[in-house]
Design a protein around this motif. Structure first.
Motif, PDB file in Angstrom:
ATOM      1  N   LEU A 183       9.615  19.816  31.344  1.00 35.47           N
ATOM      2  CA  LEU A 183       8.325  19.298  31.806  1.00 35.47           C
ATOM      3  C   LEU A 183       8.455  17.819  32.152  1.00 35.47           C
ATOM      4  O   LEU A 183       8.019  17.387  33.227  1.00 35.47           O
ATOM      5  N   LEU A 184       9.073  17.044  31.274  1.00 34.06           N
ATOM      6  CA  LEU A 184       9.265  15.618  31.516  1.00 34.06           C
ATOM      7  C   LEU A 184      10.116  15.395  32.757  1.00 34.06           C
ATOM      8  O   LEU A 184       9.832  14.511  33.569  1.00 34.06           O
ATOM      9  N   GLN A 185      11.125  16.216  32.924  1.00 30.90           N
ATOM     10  CA  GLN A 185      12.016  16.098  34.076  1.00 30.90           C
ATOM     11  C   GLN A 185      11.242  16.301  35.383  1.00 30.90           C
ATOM     12  O   GLN A 185      11.404  15.543  36.331  1.00 30.90           O
ATOM     13  N   SER A 186      10.387  17.306  35.439  1.00 32.99           N
ATOM     14  CA  SER A 186       9.644  17.556  36.672  1.00 32.99           C
ATOM     15  C   SER A 186       8.613  16.459  36.928  1.00 32.99           C
ATOM     16  O   SER A 186       8.413  16.037  38.065  1.00 32.99           O
ATOM     17  N   VAL A 187       7.970  15.957  35.874  1.00 31.30           N
ATOM     18  CA  VAL A 187       6.986  14.890  36.043  1.00 31.30           C
ATOM     19  C   VAL A 187       7.667  13.619  36.527  1.00 31.30           C
ATOM     20  O   VAL A 187       7.178  12.954  37.442  1.00 31.30           O
ATOM     21  N   LEU A 188       8.814  13.259  35.938  1.00 30.56           N
ATOM     22  CA  LEU A 188       9.529  12.060  36.367  1.00 30.56           C
ATOM     23  C   LEU A 188      10.071  12.198  37.785  1.00 30.56           C
ATOM     24  O   LEU A 188      10.254  11.204  38.481  1.00 30.56           O
ATOM     25  N   ALA A 189      10.322  13.420  38.208  1.00 29.23           N
ATOM     26  CA  ALA A 189      10.787  13.644  39.580  1.00 29.23           C
ATOM     27  C   ALA A 189       9.624  13.593  40.570  1.00 29.23           C
ATOM     28  O   ALA A 189       9.832  13.717  41.771  1.00 29.23           O
ATOM     29  N   GLY A 190       8.406  13.429  40.060  1.00 24.15           N
ATOM     30  CA  GLY A 190       7.241  13.350  40.936  1.00 24.15           C
ATOM     31  C   GLY A 190       6.730  14.708  41.371  1.00 24.15           C
ATOM     32  O   GLY A 190       5.954  14.809  42.318  1.00 24.15           O
ATOM     33  N   LYS A 191       7.148  15.748  40.681  1.00 19.69           N
ATOM     34  CA  LYS A 191       6.718  17.102  41.019  1.00 19.69           C
ATOM     35  C   LYS A 191       5.710  17.587  39.983  1.00 19.69           C
ATOM     36  O   LYS A 191       5.813  17.259  38.804  1.00 19.69           O
ATOM     37  N   ALA A 192       4.771  18.371  40.439  1.00 19.39           N
ATOM     38  CA  ALA A 192       3.835  18.994  39.510  1.00 19.39           C
ATOM     39  C   ALA A 192       4.557  20.109  38.775  1.00 19.39           C
ATOM     40  O   ALA A 192       5.340  20.852  39.378  1.00 19.39           O
ATOM     41  N   PRO A 193       4.329  20.236  37.473  1.00 18.12           N
ATOM     42  CA  PRO A 193       4.973  21.330  36.755  1.00 18.12           C
ATOM     43  C   PRO A 193       4.387  22.671  37.205  1.00 18.12           C
ATOM     44  O   PRO A 193       3.243  22.710  37.680  1.00 18.12           O
ATOM     45  N   PRO A 194       5.146  23.739  37.075  1.00 14.35           N
ATOM     46  CA  PRO A 194       4.589  25.039  37.454  1.00 14.35           C
ATOM     47  C   PRO A 194       3.423  25.411  36.530  1.00 14.35           C
ATOM     48  O   PRO A 194       3.533  25.264  35.317  1.00 14.35           O
ATOM     49  N   VAL A 195       2.330  25.837  37.143  1.00 17.77           N
ATOM     50  CA  VAL A 195       1.154  26.198  36.367  1.00 17.77           C
ATOM     51  C   VAL A 195       0.635  27.572  36.796  1.00 17.77           C
ATOM     52  O   VAL A 195       0.869  28.012  37.913  1.00 17.77           O
ATOM     53  N   LYS A 196      -0.074  28.201  35.871  1.00 18.23           N
ATOM     54  CA  LYS A 196      -0.764  29.463  36.165  1.00 18.23           C
ATOM     55  C   LYS A 196      -2.251  29.140  36.125  1.00 18.23           C
ATOM     56  O   LYS A 196      -2.751  28.594  35.143  1.00 18.23           O
ATOM     57  N   ILE A 197      -2.944  29.455  37.217  1.00 17.67           N
ATOM     58  CA  ILE A 197      -4.355  29.123  37.341  1.00 17.67           C
ATOM     59  C   ILE A 197      -5.160  30.406  37.500  1.00 17.67           C
ATOM     60  O   ILE A 197      -4.843  31.233  38.353  1.00 17.67           O
ATOM     61  N   ASP A 198      -6.192  30.552  36.673  1.00 18.92           N
ATOM     62  CA  ASP A 198      -7.093  31.706  36.750  1.00 18.92           C
ATOM     63  C   ASP A 198      -8.532  31.209  36.732  1.00 18.92           C
ATOM     64  O   ASP A 198      -8.881  30.358  35.925  1.00 18.92           O
TER      65      ASP A 198
END
Length: 183
Positions: free
Chosen positions: A99-114
């Motif tokens: 999670l930290l890696q994706s945030v620091l890379a400027g990417k949104a973490p994968p999420v599930k939205i309902d």
């Protein structure tokens, strides 16, 4: 070949330990205060949320979750226990390091939205357009020069951490040279 990471022990320990209820309660209250602080710095964000007043958003990641109620002022409050969420947003990554890696890379973490599509669109707009100006908050406490120095040090630390994570054992290319050397 050993495929465990140094954080594996901490992850397994965290999954077995439950924080006391008062810690969870206090953490959720601090989250609400922080989010409202950021929202109050952007009038348009408040206006967009105010259109969805009364809606409940459930945020979850692993064993942690929080249900937030949108107030008529376009801010957030904790929803009543057992409130039915209009929108559920669950972070799909279990590993804090990933999670930290994706945030620091400027990417949104994968999420599930309902749930409510319009509310999800408003949250998407907020995620793309709303930013916390930590340097501005620090300057109110410490003055402009120390705040700028601390913010600059924070940016350099984040860049170094980003570089470390990009070349570390959790990255797609990291650690391969180490594997060959150990075989």
């Amino acid at each position: 070949m050993n495929t465990t990471t140094p954080l594996s022990f901490l992850q397994s320990l965290a999954s077995r330990l439950q924080p006391p209820a008062w810690v969870v309660d206090e953490a959720q209250q601090r989250l609400v205060l922080f989010l409202n602080h950021v929202l109050m710095q952007e009038k348009q964000a408040q206006e967009r949320l105010a259109r969805k007043k009364g809606s409940v958003i459930k945020l979850s990641w692993g064993m942690f979750d929080a249900s937030l109620l949108i107030t008529p002022a376009g801010l957030l409050d904790r929803a009543a226990a057992g409130a039915k969420p209009d929108l559920s947003v669950a972070i799909s990554v279990d590993s804090p390091a990933t999670l930290l890696q994706s945030v620091l890379a400027g990417k949104a973490p994968p999420v599930k939205i309902d749930g409510d599509v319009q509310l999800a669109a408003e949250l998407g707009w907020l995620a793309e357009n709303l930013r916390w100006d930590a340097e501005e908050d620090l300057s109110r406490l410490l003055g402009d020069v120390p705040a700028h120095a601390l913010a600059d040090a924070g940016r350099r630390l984040a860049a170094g951490l980003k570089q470390f994570l990009a070349s570390g054992p959790l990255s797609a290319s990291g650690g391969r040279g180490m594997e060959k050397a150990s075989q």
